[in-house]
Scaffold this motif. Structure first.
Motif, PDB file in Angstrom:
ATOM      1  N   ILE A  40      30.530  47.359  13.267  1.00 43.75           N
ATOM      2  CA  ILE A  40      30.651  47.798  14.664  1.00 43.75           C
ATOM      3  C   ILE A  40      30.377  49.294  14.720  1.00 43.75           C
ATOM      4  N   ARG A  41      29.332  49.668  15.436  1.00 46.03           N
ATOM      5  CA  ARG A  41      29.011  51.073  15.681  1.00 46.03           C
ATOM      6  C   ARG A  41      29.095  51.290  17.195  1.00 46.03           C
ATOM      7  N   LEU A  42      29.641  52.416  17.595  1.00 40.27           N
ATOM      8  CA  LEU A  42      29.915  52.628  19.014  1.00 40.27           C
ATOM      9  C   LEU A  42      29.234  53.881  19.543  1.00 40.27           C
ATOM     10  N   ARG A  43      28.648  53.760  20.720  1.00 39.32           N
ATOM     11  CA  ARG A  43      28.260  54.922  21.511  1.00 39.32           C
ATOM     12  C   ARG A  43      29.368  55.157  22.525  1.00 39.32           C
ATOM     13  N   LEU A  44      29.835  56.404  22.587  1.00 35.82           N
ATOM     14  CA  LEU A  44      30.931  56.760  23.483  1.00 35.82           C
ATOM     15  C   LEU A  44      30.473  57.868  24.426  1.00 35.82           C
ATOM     16  N   ALA A  45      30.958  57.831  25.653  1.00 37.71           N
ATOM     17  CA  ALA A  45      30.646  58.885  26.617  1.00 37.71           C
ATOM     18  C   ALA A  45      31.908  59.236  27.389  1.00 37.71           C
ATOM     19  N   VAL A  46      32.051  60.516  27.719  1.00 41.76           N
ATOM     20  CA  VAL A  46      33.187  60.975  28.516  1.00 41.76           C
ATOM     21  C   VAL A  46      32.661  61.852  29.649  1.00 41.76           C
ATOM     22  N   GLU A  47      33.127  61.573  30.847  1.00 46.86           N
ATOM     23  CA  GLU A  47      32.769  62.333  32.043  1.00 46.86           C
ATOM     24  C   GLU A  47      34.043  62.569  32.846  1.00 46.86           C
ATOM     25  N   VAL A  48      34.003  63.499  33.761  1.00 40.40           N
ATOM     26  CA  VAL A  48      35.137  63.761  34.628  1.00 40.40           C
ATOM     27  C   VAL A  48      34.612  64.026  36.034  1.00 40.40           C
ATOM     28  N   GLY A  49      35.313  63.522  37.043  1.00 41.96           N
ATOM     29  CA  GLY A  49      34.868  63.727  38.417  1.00 41.96           C
ATOM     30  C   GLY A  49      35.683  62.899  39.387  1.00 41.96           C
ATOM     31  N   PRO A  50      35.410  63.041  40.684  1.00 38.58           N
ATOM     32  CA  PRO A  50      36.178  62.307  41.695  1.00 38.58           C
ATOM     33  C   PRO A  50      35.869  60.812  41.672  1.00 38.58           C
ATOM     34  N   VAL A  51      36.918  60.021  41.606  1.00 37.18           N
ATOM     35  CA  VAL A  51      36.800  58.559  41.600  1.00 37.18           C
ATOM     36  C   VAL A  51      37.858  58.001  42.539  1.00 37.18           C
ATOM     37  N   GLY A  52      37.444  57.164  43.455  1.00 33.42           N
ATOM     38  CA  GLY A  52      38.354  56.600  44.443  1.00 33.42           C
ATOM     39  C   GLY A  52      39.302  55.562  43.864  1.00 33.42           C
ATOM     40  N   PRO A  53      40.287  55.146  44.659  1.00 31.95           N
ATOM     41  CA  PRO A  53      41.307  54.214  44.172  1.00 31.95           C
ATOM     42  C   PRO A  53      40.830  52.776  44.028  1.00 31.95           C
TER      43      PRO A  53
END
Length: 234
Positions: free
Chosen positions: A94-107
């Motif tokens: 198992i090899r993984l690509r990971l991404a992290v972002e931050v920003g406005p997200v509604g409920p």
């Protein structure tokens, strides 16, 4: 209308999952889910910090409290250890690509700009090519410039460091940006091969380490004398 709260987003995708036999799919999915849950817990991310967990086939898109951004990056560090441990003892790898972002997200679930940006980072051809070149890596992490500045504007991580990351220009459809990548065990700051598979002009370098006499050498920068064909004068 009010601007939605800022959230930290974690995207997880299995590298080369389409090459796995059908009977492995459920096993891989369960293993990845378990790794992610364990990595988050080890990083100190509680269940109440996870606002939403969206399955994406063999991966996931998690929406979390933005105050846990540093811990999310540390979770990526723990995921690398878990995937490497899995690959030492179990198949398929198992090899993984990971991404992290931050920003406005509604409920409510929906296509928010931050989620779209996360998917563009995760699917960017330049990132996939980098992962392919680092064939022995268990995980590779890509983050936006906003994540980098927010996470390393203070002492918010325990295991991941600002110096672990190198810039990578990414483009996917209409999306283009300078992102930041971390591949444990690999120096992503090194010059990358050009379209033909050879290093771009001006970036090739041959380094020779010699013990004893040597009369032929390839070098980039030379300091001192080089003697070819005949022994050096005594």
């Amino acid at each position: 209308m009010e601007v939605p709260e800022h959230r930290a987003l974690l995207g997880v995708d299995v590298v080369g999952s389409t090459r796995n036999e059908g009977y492995h799919l459920d096993t891989v999915r369960a293993a990845v889910d378990g790794m992610v849950r364990a990595a988050l817990a080890t990083a100190g991310v509680g269940r109440s910090d996870v606002v939403e967990w969206e399955p994406t086939g063999d991966g996931a898109l998690l929406t979390l409290s933005s105050r846990r951004l540093g811990a999310v990056l540390d979770a990526a560090h723990h995921l690398d250890g878990s995937a490497a441990e899995h690959n030492r003892h179990r198949k398929p790898d198992i090899r993984l690509r990971l991404a992290v972002e931050v920003g406005p997200v509604g409920p409510r679930p929906g296509l928010y700009a931050a989620k779209i940006a996360l998917c563009r980072l995760l699917d960017a051809p330049a990132f996939k090519e980098l992962v392919a070149r680092c064939a022995g890596a268990a995980t590779a992490l890509i983050v936006s410039d906003g994540v980098l500045r927010a996470a390393f504007g203070g002492d918010y991580t325990r295991h991941v460091r600002r110096t672990d990351f190198a810039p990578l220009a990414v483009r996917d459809k209409e999306f283009s940006a300078t992102a930041w990548v971390r591949v444990p065990g690999y120096d992503t700051r090194a010059p990358q091969p050009g379209p033909t598979g050879t290093p771009p002009a001006g970036h090739g370098r041959v380094v020779n380490v010699v013990n004893g006499s040597f009369y032929g050498v390839q070098a980039g920068d030379v300091h001192g004398g080089i003697h070819l064909g005949v022994p050096p004068p005594r």
